[in-house]
Design an enzyme around this catalytic site. Structure first.
Site, short mmCIF file in Angstrom:
data_model
loop_
_atom_site.label_atom_id
_atom_site.label_comp_id
_atom_site.label_asym_id
_atom_site.label_seq_id
_atom_site.Cartn_x
_atom_site.Cartn_y
_atom_site.Cartn_z
N GLY A 1 5.26 8.07 44.52
CA GLY A 1 4.52 7.22 43.67
C GLY A 1 2.92 7.30 43.86
O GLY A 1 2.76 8.61 43.59
N GLU A 2 2.25 6.33 43.65
CA GLU A 2 0.66 6.60 43.87
C GLU A 2 0.37 5.81 45.24
O GLU A 2 0.53 4.54 45.29
CB GLU A 2 0.15 6.07 42.72
CG GLU A 2 -1.00 6.54 42.20
CD GLU A 2 -2.23 6.77 43.16
OE1 GLU A 2 -2.61 5.66 43.88
OE2 GLU A 2 -2.74 7.90 43.48
N SER A 3 -0.11 6.74 46.00
CA SER A 3 -0.17 6.27 47.52
C SER A 3 -1.17 5.12 47.53
O SER A 3 -1.22 4.24 48.44
CB SER A 3 -0.63 7.25 48.41
OG SER A 3 -1.85 8.01 47.71
N GLU B 1 15.37 12.75 46.44
CA GLU B 1 16.01 11.91 45.99
C GLU B 1 16.54 12.16 44.50
O GLU B 1 17.22 11.50 43.82
CB GLU B 1 15.32 10.62 45.87
CG GLU B 1 14.30 10.07 44.91
CD GLU B 1 12.70 10.98 45.37
OE1 GLU B 1 11.87 10.68 44.59
OE2 GLU B 1 12.80 11.46 46.50
N ARG C 1 -4.00 15.45 49.78
CA ARG C 1 -3.66 14.69 48.64
C ARG C 1 -3.50 15.29 47.37
O ARG C 1 -4.67 16.07 47.14
CB ARG C 1 -4.37 13.32 48.15
CG ARG C 1 -3.87 12.42 47.44
CD ARG C 1 -4.86 11.16 47.42
NE ARG C 1 -4.43 10.21 46.56
CZ ARG C 1 -5.42 9.89 45.33
NH1 ARG C 1 -6.50 10.90 45.30
NH2 ARG C 1 -5.06 9.18 44.49
N CYS D 1 6.60 12.53 49.43
CA CYS D 1 5.43 12.69 48.40
C CYS D 1 4.41 11.60 48.85
O CYS D 1 3.70 11.62 49.86
CB CYS D 1 5.90 12.50 46.80
SG CYS D 1 4.49 13.34 45.96
N HIS E 1 10.48 15.59 46.66
CA HIS E 1 11.42 14.45 46.15
C HIS E 1 12.82 14.93 46.46
O HIS E 1 13.42 15.41 45.48
CB HIS E 1 11.08 14.10 44.79
CG HIS E 1 9.79 13.39 44.36
ND1 HIS E 1 9.50 12.19 44.36
CD2 HIS E 1 8.40 13.96 44.22
CE1 HIS E 1 8.36 12.02 44.22
NE2 HIS E 1 7.61 13.25 44.04
N ILE F 1 6.02 17.29 42.67
CA ILE F 1 5.38 16.44 41.52
C ILE F 1 3.90 15.97 41.92
O ILE F 1 3.91 14.95 42.70
CB ILE F 1 6.24 15.31 41.04
CG1 ILE F 1 7.53 15.63 40.69
CG2 ILE F 1 5.52 14.72 39.65
CD1 ILE F 1 8.57 14.53 40.44
N ARG F 2 2.87 16.62 41.68
CA ARG F 2 1.50 16.34 42.06
C ARG F 2 1.50 16.21 43.63
O ARG F 2 1.17 15.09 44.24
CB ARG F 2 1.14 15.12 41.42
CG ARG F 2 0.53 15.41 39.95
CD ARG F 2 0.12 14.17 39.24
NE ARG F 2 -1.30 13.73 39.76
CZ ARG F 2 -1.55 12.47 40.08
NH1 ARG F 2 -0.59 11.49 40.04
NH2 ARG F 2 -2.42 12.14 40.48
#
Length: 202
Positions: A49-51, A181, A110, A81, A179, A138-139
């Site tokens: 997600g976005e940390s 998952e 990051r 991630c 990821h 992903i990023r």
């Protein structure tokens, strides 16, 4: 044997995907948004997600300190991630004022892949598994440096980022840059489920 109760931090990110994989492996999976839910867990997944957003929401939901305490006390925790960033003791290129739960003696960069090769997929050898995993980045972050107690489980094997560390374990803490998952390969989640089960029986 009682199924291990594994939570997925459900503040933001790939929550449903992790819950589905854990349930497919026979774990008692639940979404965690409150301290009372966290208290019932044998282990926890911190999803992608976005940390920075996840850390801020953890403050809002009064989960930040309970999470830090449970992780420090040895609760098995798996970060993917953004989850890897949140488990790291140190962050390079972090947002201003970025906070982490900590626990892993690593320095994580990051959005490391985002500035170089962007999102990509590839096969990655993973310690303890008999064939490579299909890794989706992903990023993603990577591990710049790991302390002496940290076991390196996977590195990028080709391309611009060859040799970069993308999976680690330190005791009951597991983290991947990618990821697992997504893509249908449940083996890393199975390793974590077994890690949680071994902790609940010792």
């Amino acid at each position: 044997m009682t199924a291990p109760r594994i939570g997925v931090l459900a503040l933001q990110g790939d929550v449903r995907e992790h819950l589905a994989v854990l349930e497919s492996l026979g774990a008692a999976a639940l979404a965690v948004r409150r301290p009372g839910e966290l208290a019932t867990c044998d282990g926890l997944v911190i999803p992608g997600g976005e940390s920075t957003t996840m850390a801020k929401l953890a403050r809002i939901f009064e989960l930040f300190e309970p999470l830090q305490e449970r992780i420090a006390a040895g609760m098995p925790t798996f970060g993917t991630c953004a989850g890897m960033i949140l488990l790291a003791d140190r962050v390079e290129d972090g947002a201003p004022g970025q906070e982490t739960f900590g626990g892993l003696d690593v320095t994580v960069r990051r959005n490391a892949f985002g500035r170089q090769v962007h999102s990509f997929e590839g096969e990655v050898g993973f310690a303890g598994l008999d064939s490579p995993v299909h890794a989706v980045f992903i990023r993603a972050p990577w591990v710049e440096a790991a302390g002496p107690e940290v076991e390196v489980l996977a590195r990028v094997e080709s391309g611009e980022a060859v040799g970069r560390i993308v999976a680690v374990r330190q005791g009951p803490l597991l983290a991947t840059s990618f990821h697992p998952e997504v893509g249908g390969d449940v083996r890393i989640h199975r390793l974590f489920r077994d890690l949680v089960a071994s902790h609940t029986t010792t």
